[in-house]
Design a protein around this motif. Structure first.
Motif, mmCIF file in Angstrom:
data_model
loop_
_atom_site.group_PDB
_atom_site.id
_atom_site.type_symbol
_atom_site.label_atom_id
_atom_site.label_comp_id
_atom_site.label_asym_id
_atom_site.label_seq_id
_atom_site.Cartn_x
_atom_site.Cartn_y
_atom_site.Cartn_z
ATOM 1 N N LEU A 203 0.751 -1.118 -0.031
ATOM 2 C CA LEU A 203 0.200 -0.101 -0.020
ATOM 3 C C LEU A 203 0.845 1.091 -0.109
ATOM 4 C CD1 LEU A 203 -2.705 1.482 0.266
ATOM 5 C CD2 LEU A 203 -2.378 1.050 2.746
ATOM 6 N N ASN A 206 6.207 3.459 -2.704
ATOM 7 C CA ASN A 206 6.111 4.528 -3.849
ATOM 8 C C ASN A 206 7.281 4.341 -5.161
ATOM 9 O OD1 ASN A 206 8.223 5.421 -2.363
ATOM 10 N ND2 ASN A 206 7.012 7.017 -1.297
ATOM 11 N N THR A 231 -0.886 3.180 -10.535
ATOM 12 C CA THR A 231 -0.751 3.659 -9.265
ATOM 13 C C THR A 231 0.302 4.672 -8.973
ATOM 14 O OG1 THR A 231 1.209 2.341 -9.067
ATOM 15 C CG2 THR A 231 -0.777 1.255 -8.921
ATOM 16 N N LYS A 331 -5.102 1.774 -3.195
ATOM 17 C CA LYS A 331 -4.477 3.252 -3.059
ATOM 18 C C LYS A 331 -5.647 4.406 -3.341
ATOM 19 C CE LYS A 331 0.512 2.771 -4.095
ATOM 20 N NZ LYS A 331 0.959 3.648 -3.230
#
Ligand code: AGP
Length: 348
Positions: A203, A206, A231, A331
């Protein structure tokens, strides 16, 4: 669920349709066989370009013919023509609207090449421009993130190479292996619950790396693109060999690495990079049909066994598509409408 999710799940039916569409492929393979082709040149963008990378490995491995991926700017920015005598030039575009790919095909038509376009739009400029058009017949794709058009492009390219190789008496299992792809893609889709649960672990991710070698290098790149657009995670793809020549310095325990490690000629090298990753204690996500490889990962996704690793990209990419889509959902993002992107992007 988003359109991307539905379109991922349409893939067995789309690929099944491709199986029954071999008449034109046989005709083209016959032409190629009679022409003594010395070079294959492929123009495409984005996801379609990853289908081109898949085709490069297939053609060079099975047919021994060099494949070059087009730098479209040679035509569109530098206004040069290339000599395509004894070349096959392929343009791949889901929309058939890619203006730069079209320019490559038009140049190739004028300089003696056999030209083929592969599109999901039979009336599009690219479909009409090439001497032969191979239709993906994937149905409308509404999500900006291409999924079923990609696997149908790969399938058509693999059918063409298998047929061409067959006519040159090159021994290969590819044709037989392709027949089983739709049912094995359906089996891979059964991982959806597993992916749904495991993706939560990522989650807060990055950044990530996607690695593979050989035929699945195309899938490392496609997986990175799907994760980037769905994402906004900074995903980067490398061939595991290239990774060791510099990018490996970026390894960090907080940057997960997804490795496509299917059983085949490239597995030894991929095993080597997995060993290095383990030593560096990175968060490892393994997609494989080998128990030993799967056991190395903090997270593993088991793809089906198959008789020829050349078809493993179909199953690996389905895992990557589902992973990207599910990660977008947790997300709170809409993978069908990534920011700053449209379904058709025209570049020159
Ligand atoms: C992939 O998910 C994107 N939609 C994008 O990379 C796309 O593949 C690229 O813009 C090429 O489009 P085309 O195949 O229609 O030419």
């Amino acid at each position: 669920m988003p359109k991307m999710w539905d379109e991922i799940h349409e893939q067995p039916a789309v690929l099944e349709r491709c199986i029954h569409n071999t008449g034109l492929i046989k005709e083209i393979a016959g032409q190629l066989q009679s022409q003594d082709i010395h070079l294959v040149y492929i123009a495409a963008r984005g996801t379609s370009d990853h289908a081109a990378v898949f085709a490069k490995y297939l053609i060079e491995y099975l047919l021994g013919i060099p494949v070059a991926l087009a730098a479209a700017s040679i035509f569109t920015v530098y206004h040069r023509n290339l000599n395509f005598a004894k070349a096959l030039v392929i343009g791949i575009s889901q929309s058939g609207e890619a203006a730069d790919v079209l320019e490559v095909i038009q140049n190739a038509n004028q300089t003696g090449a056999i030209t083929i376009s592969i599109t999901n739009a039979p009336d599009s400029p690219l479909a009409v421009a090439a001497r032969f058009h191979l239709y993906c017949n994937a149905g409308p794709e509404a999500s900006v993130a291409a999924t079923k058009t990609f696997t149908s492009q790969m399938f058509i390219l693999a059918q063409l190479v298998a047929e061409w190789a067959g006519q040159r008496n090159v021994p290969t299992n590819l044709k037989a292996a392709l027949m089983k792809v739709p049912e094995k893609v359906a089996a891979t889709l059964e991982l959806s619950q597993d992916i749904h649960h495991k993706v939560e672990r990522y989650l807060l991710m990055n950044e990530c790396f996607m690695l593979s070698r050989g035929i699945n290098y195309a899938i490392a790149m496609e997986a990175a693109l799907k994760i980037q657009e769905a994402t906004y995670v900074r995903a980067q793809a490398f061939a595991s060999s290239d990774f060791q020549h510099g990018p490996i310095a970026m390894l960090d325990r907080n940057i997960p690495v997804m490795v496509f490690a299917s059983v085949g000629p490239a597995l030894k090298d991929i095993h080597e990079i997995i060993t290095i990753l383990k030593k560096n204690q990175v968060e490892l996500i393994v997609v494989s049909n080998n128990r030993e490889m799967l056991a190395q990962g903090s997270c593993g996704f088991a793809i089906p066994a198959m008789e020829d690793d050349l078809v493993s990209p179909f199953f690996n990419v389905v895992v990557a598509q589902m992973f990207a889509c599910q990660l977008a959902l947790i997300k709170g993002l809409d993978p069908d409408h990534p920011r700053g992107l449209h379904k058709v992007t025209i570049t020159l």
